[in-house]
Scaffold this motif. Structure first.
Motif, PDB file in Angstrom:
ATOM      1  N   SER B 137      63.457  75.124  31.218  1.00  0.00           N
ATOM      2  CA  SER B 137      64.067  75.487  29.935  1.00  0.00           C
ATOM      3  C   SER B 137      65.564  75.698  30.102  1.00  0.00           C
ATOM      4  N   PRO B 157      63.719  73.030  25.434  1.00  0.00           N
ATOM      5  CA  PRO B 157      63.414  74.256  24.696  1.00  0.00           C
ATOM      6  C   PRO B 157      62.714  75.302  25.560  1.00  0.00           C
ATOM      7  N   ILE B 194      59.972  65.804  22.884  1.00  0.00           N
ATOM      8  CA  ILE B 194      61.051  66.713  22.480  1.00  0.00           C
ATOM      9  C   ILE B 194      62.027  65.994  21.556  1.00  0.00           C
ATOM     10  N   GLN B 198      65.183  72.002  17.176  1.00  0.00           N
ATOM     11  CA  GLN B 198      64.375  73.088  17.735  1.00  0.00           C
ATOM     12  C   GLN B 198      64.417  74.272  16.792  1.00  0.00           C
ATOM     13  N   ARG B 199      63.514  75.233  17.014  1.00  0.00           N
ATOM     14  CA  ARG B 199      63.508  76.429  16.168  1.00  0.00           C
ATOM     15  C   ARG B 199      63.538  77.673  17.044  1.00  0.00           C
ATOM     16  N   TRP B 200      64.015  78.757  16.479  1.00  0.00           N
ATOM     17  CA  TRP B 200      63.954  80.030  17.213  1.00  0.00           C
ATOM     18  C   TRP B 200      63.840  81.171  16.207  1.00  0.00           C
TER      19      TRP B 200
END
Lengths: 465, 597
Positions: B137, B157, B194, B198-200
């Motif tokens: 990561s 990610p 991938i 991306q999300r967070w």
């Protein structure tokens, strides 16, 4: 709406402006409610909470003579709407936009939601066009710009009403033939004050350009929450549908906030400072932020809210929260008023945040920015000297301090002070500024570019000779 | 997805402003994002009791009715990360305001289905990682030139590691297209596709490897900040001040001139016209080091005061999560939050609607811990990933204390969690002394950390001059009280010189005009040279006064006007002109001594 045909008989509780209706189906949050009193009169209210047990309704015209068993309610399926029309110019309306001046009703083109919608920040146009009020202390030092919200912080007994009336008469956009209207919103106004404005507008003929929304001091406080929203809804219609530049005067915001507090405590909400509700900032913002300009639209909304500071205290929640939302403030001072200076504008605490982009070449004059910051710092210096004089006397001052003392006195008498009917152009205001500054030695004028000193001050001095 | 259960399907049982209760929510988890009502309003679960959930709604709830559906999304409230963030304008929950405007016109109305980042826009992807390598990561898969100022690194990610099986060749891709395939260890290891997107979740800090010591200043070009109360890259600062004291101008100056790689400006419950000002001016202003428009490194979060109050609460978390994403790429990020008081008020408003027990001034008792959680997400770190990049986040929070009274809870608690305090002062603002930062009430705890940097990069005498100037200002502050009683004429010449030098420091150095083309940014070299001239003036004048020069002659030296005007007369790239001022100063002093005979 299917629902609007259903009438519910009886309410389970009445407390201040709040009624609670049980066993109601299919009601939306914020929906408008028609409330029928036992004697058959109709009032309106809005839904402020829905739950499985009951619906909470805030009644705008108050709950006097309602009875739990005889009150009937009907839910209208939409939120509160007011009429908007160009025919409202020259007329006097109540909080719901209905005429109360005795003249016939106007043709209503359209009805709009009083709450409006938040303006998308990316759709805003940055305000940068100067509005001339004809008042030197405002035009020269805290200039008003189209699309700005610039409040007047006053105190009971000061001449804010005269100032507001003068601005309504004199305000103009320079070098433009675009339509210019005024929406005058009176909240909780005393009958005397309302008459003062009405007569003033009628006598000077200003009334044909003014739409006046009138809520008097003895009208129910809950209605006061609607008055500014109704006026601003009309302002939005005039500005964005009719391409007009609208100046909105709102007076007195203190009465509005008191009404807000009264309702909040009737609803048993947790209070914040001095008993005002915690959401007062957001509530005021929902009014003030309706000022502005929109990209690709011709019109604009400029606001001048007027408020009276309780106990002359600028840190009181009403001026405090207002100042955090608006783009500057014009502060009136009791001590200037007592010295017979009109308008009694306290320069030190007054400010216009949008001034910097609304003045200068093309808008007012090239020397305006430098000149105003010089006046500000010189006047601050004068105030420092003045407090020194009270301790050591005028004899103890050095030459430089004495210059400032002379400058400050002249500045107050000739620049700030003006007649209630005197309408000064911005050029007159700026020239007057130069002549007051001529009391100071040139080395003191650090805020001004040398070329302007050359061009304007020397001219002023030669003329004086 | 945060869990594998089917998302909750409940219904509304109570609406009170932005707070909604729903039943049938036993499948939901805390802080899950939900869609409420027929218009799919976005909300977040903030309390769960059995099947009952309390939801904070981020949009206007007008017209919402009982029994309307409530659907879980299976995600915590999160932001989208990927190319397209820079230059964007988002609301508090990262809805793109430009796209919303295309849908609903100038006014914001209820909308759904708008994504934060465009799914259609194509980006030029440049692969960096080699197929067959083991990645963890944070490792960089490839880069995208997001703007001329920001090279966007596409990172592996969180939670994914293994062998890079495939990587997309150089070319144009949308953010949802697959650009890499990673397989976990073992022959049957899980394979993950991938994309760039991306999300967070916003309320969870992104991980890093190690915290580092903050030893580089964030150069802001603002003299009172850089020289007197500096902030480090990775530091945290508070700017409290009453209205009209110039908080927003200071914040905007920092956003304009700070030497950070990425700026995140969070307009939290503030004026709409201020956001437009940023939108109007930043594309035209050029970065002093690269000469590119400032908008090419800026992200705006605009949740103005008339937009829903609960989204205001989320806005600072949205901002700091985006900051962490760019920090992980190895960048220095600066975040400005204007104003954290409005954020705290949003917290108070929601807390009130939840009928929680209020603590000080109606604020919930968890206010300090929320503030700490936010400011502790700043810092200089060694990021995750094998190449040991260093990144930093520095946060500058404006505070709007009621009545300008610093003893109120938000100011007091923020002071506990930040290390720089720039106290704005109504009195200074009233005399148009800008920036109205009060030098007696402000402090920076970073001075010892940063002294080395100044000594190495600017001048080895930096701290001597800085300390001396501070001493003079301190002395002035004490003398002022005496002057008030007896007038300055009654003081001995040496003390009157101190007053004169302090006046020069205040006007020539501390005051800085944000609107002046030259003065708006002052390089560290210029700052040092200017201060050196002023302090040298003080010492020289002291010497000639000892020799018998009268103070009134000293204060009339012609060079004083040159000193006063060096800030706006001498550009940053012509510092040799400062030497002329210095020469003139020596000459003036010599001349004065000669006339004494």
């Amino acid at each position: 709406m299917l629902n609007s045909n259903l009438e519910y008989r009886g309410v389970s509780s009445i407390n201040g402006p709040i009624i609670i209706v049980e066993n109601v189906k299919n009601v939306g949050y914020d929906e408008l409610v028609s409330v029928k009193t036992p004697t058959g009169k109709t009032r309106i209210g809005k839904v402020i909470q829905v739950s499985q047990k009951a619906v909470t309704v805030q009644v705008f015209e108050g709950t006097a003579d309602l009875s739990p068993s005889q009150t009937r309610t009907r839910f209208l399926g939409h939120s509160l709407e007011v009429p908007v029309s160009t025919e409202m110019l020259g007329r006097i309306m109540n909080s719901y936009g209905e005429p109360i001046d005795g003249h016939p009703n106007f043709f209503t083109e359209e009805k709009r939601d009083v709450n409006g919608y938040p303006l998308n920040p990316t759709a805003r146009e940055y305000p940068k066009d100067f509005i001339q009020t004809g008042i030197s202390a405002i035009d020269g030092l805290s200039s008003l710009v189209r699309g700005q919200k610039l409040p007047v912080f006053s105190s009971p007994g000061l001449s804010h009403n005269a100032l507001a009336a003068q601005i309504v008469r004199q305000a103009q956009i320079r070098n433009a033939n675009e339509p210019f209207n005024i929406v005058f919103i009176a909240m909780g106004l005393k009958h005397d004050d309302a008459d003062f404005f009405r007569k003033g507008f009628e006598e000077t003929g200003a009334i044909k350009n003014v739409a006046m929304f009138l809520n008097l001091a003895d009208d129910p406080p809950v209605e006061r929450i609607i008055t500014p929203r109704a006026g601003l809804t009309l302002a939005e219609y005039l500005a964005y549908d009719q391409a007009s530049h609208v100046l909105v005067i709102m007076t007195d915001m203190t009465n509005y906030c008191e009404a807000l507090r009264e309702i909040s405590s009737a609803m048993e909400e947790v209070p914040s400072r001095k008993g005002y509700p915690g959401y007062m900032y957001s509530d005021l913002a929902s009014l003030y932020e309706r000022a502005g300009r929109i990209v690709n639209k011709k019109g604009s909304i400029t606001q001048m809210p007027i408020l009276t500071m309780p106990n002359d205290d600028i840190t009181h929640p009403i001026p405090d929260l207002t100042g955090y939302i608006t783009e500057g403030q014009i502060v009136l001072s009791r001590s200037l008023e007592k010295q017979g200076i009109y308008p009694p504008i306290n320069i030190t605490t007054s400010l216009s945040r949008l001034m910097k982009d609304g003045i200068g070449q093309g808008n007012t004059r090239e020397d305006h920015a430098d000149l105003s910051s010089q006046l500000y710092s010189a006047y601050a210096q004068y105030n420092a000297v003045k407090s020194l004089v009270t301790i050591i006397g005028e004899e103890g001052l050095n030459a430089r301090d004495k210059e400032y003392l002379r400058f400050g006195e002249r500045f107050e008498r000739t620049f700030i002070n003006q007649d209630r009917t005197e309408n000064r152009t911005i050029e007159q205001t700026l020239d007057l500024a130069w002549s007051t500054l001529s009391d100071l030695s040139e080395e003191e004028l650090l805020a001004i570019k040398p070329e302007y000193i050359q061009k304007y001050l020397h001219k002023t001095k030669t003329e004086a000779k | 997805m945060i869990h594998n259960l089917t998302p909750a399907e409940g219904s509304v049982i109570r609406v009170a402003g932005p707070v909604v209760e729903a039943k049938g929510m036993s499948q939901a988890v805390m802080h899950e994002m939900v869609e409420v009502g027929r218009n799919s309003l976005i909300g977040e679960i903030i309390r769960l009791e059995g099947e009952y959930a309390t939801i904070q709604i981020y949009q206007n709830t007008s017209g919402l009715k009982l029994n309307e559906p409530v659907t879980g999304t299976g995600n915590l409230l999160s932001v989208e990360l990927g190319p397209g963030l820079i230059g964007g304008v988002f609301d508090g929950i990262q809805r793109p305001l430009e796209s919303i405007r295309k849908l609903t016109g100038p006014f914001i109305k209820q909308t759904h289905g708008v994504t934060a980042l465009s799914r259609e826009k194509i980006w030029p992807f440049q692969p960096k990682a080699k197929p067959g390598t083991q990645l963890i990561s944070g490792d960089i898969l490839g880069t995208v030139k997001e703007t001329n100022l920001v090279e966007h690194h596409i990172m592996v990610p969180a939670g994914i590691k293994g062998k890079l099986v495939e990587i997309a060749p150089e070319g144009n891709y949308t953010i949802v297209e697959k650009i890499a395939l990673i397989q976990e260890e073992g022959a049957n290891g899980k394979k993950t596709n991938i994309p760039m997107l991306q999300r967070w979740p916003v309320r969870t800090p992104k991980p890093y490897t190690q915290r580092l010591f903050a030893s580089t200043p964030l150069i802001t070009g603002q003299r009172i900040i850089d020289t007197f109360f500096p902030i480090a890259k990775g530091g945290s600062a508070a700017i409290p001040g009453p209205f009209g004291a110039g908080k927003t101008i200071v914040q905007q100056q920092l956003a304009k001139w700070s030497d950070a790689n990425v700026i995140i400006y969070v307009g939290c419950g503030e004026r709409g016209n201020e956001m437009v000002e940023v939108l109007d001016t930043f594309p035209q202003l050029l970065d002093p080091t690269t000469g590119r428009p400032l908008m090419e490194r800026t992200i705006l979060i605009a949740n103005t005061s008339n937009m829903p109050v609960s989204a205001r609460e989320a806005s600072i978390y949205t901002g700091i999560t985006l900051a962490e994403y760019y920090r992980d790429m190895g960048y220095a990020v600066a975040l400005m939050a204007d104003s954290t008081s409005r954020w705290a008020e949003a917290l108070r408003e929601v807390s009130g609607r939840l009928e929680e027990m209020p603590a000080e001034e109606g604020f919930p008792s968890y206010l300090p811990s929320r503030l700490a959680e936010f400011y502790e997400r700043t810092g200089v770190v060694k990021t995750i990933g094998t190449d040991n990049r260093t990144g930093s986040i520095c946060a500058i929070g404006a505070i709007s204390p009621p009545g300008g009274d610093f003893s109120e809870p938000v100011t007091q608690h923020t002071k506990r969690f930040t290390r720089v305090f720039w106290a704005l002062d109504a009195e200074l603002a009233g005399s148009r002394h800008y920036p109205a930062i009060n030098w007696m009430a402000s402090y920076s705890e970073y001075i010892p950390n940063l002294t080395d940097w100044w000594h190495k990069n600017v001048d080895a005498t930096w701290s001597n001059y800085r300390d001396e100037a501070m001493r003079i200002l301190q002395a002035e502050d004490e003398l002022k009280n005496i002057v008030k009683l007896v007038g300055s004429e009654a003081l001995p010449d040496k003390q009157r010189l101190t007053l004169e030098t302090a006046r020069i420091i205040r006007i020539a150095f501390l005051q800085q005009n944000a609107l002046d083309q030259i003065d708006t940014y002052c390089s560290p070299q210029k700052q040092h040279k200017m201060l050196k001239i002023i302090i040298d003036f003080h010492h020289l004048a002291e010497t000639i006064i000892t020799k018998g020069a009268p103070i009134f002659k000293v204060t009339q030296l012609p060079v004083i006007v040159d000193i006063m005007r060096m800030k706006d007369n001498i550009p940053n790239n012509k510092l040799e002109q400062l030497d002329d001022v210095e020469k003139k100063m020596h000459q003036d002093m010599d001349n004065l001594v000669t006339t004494l005979g």
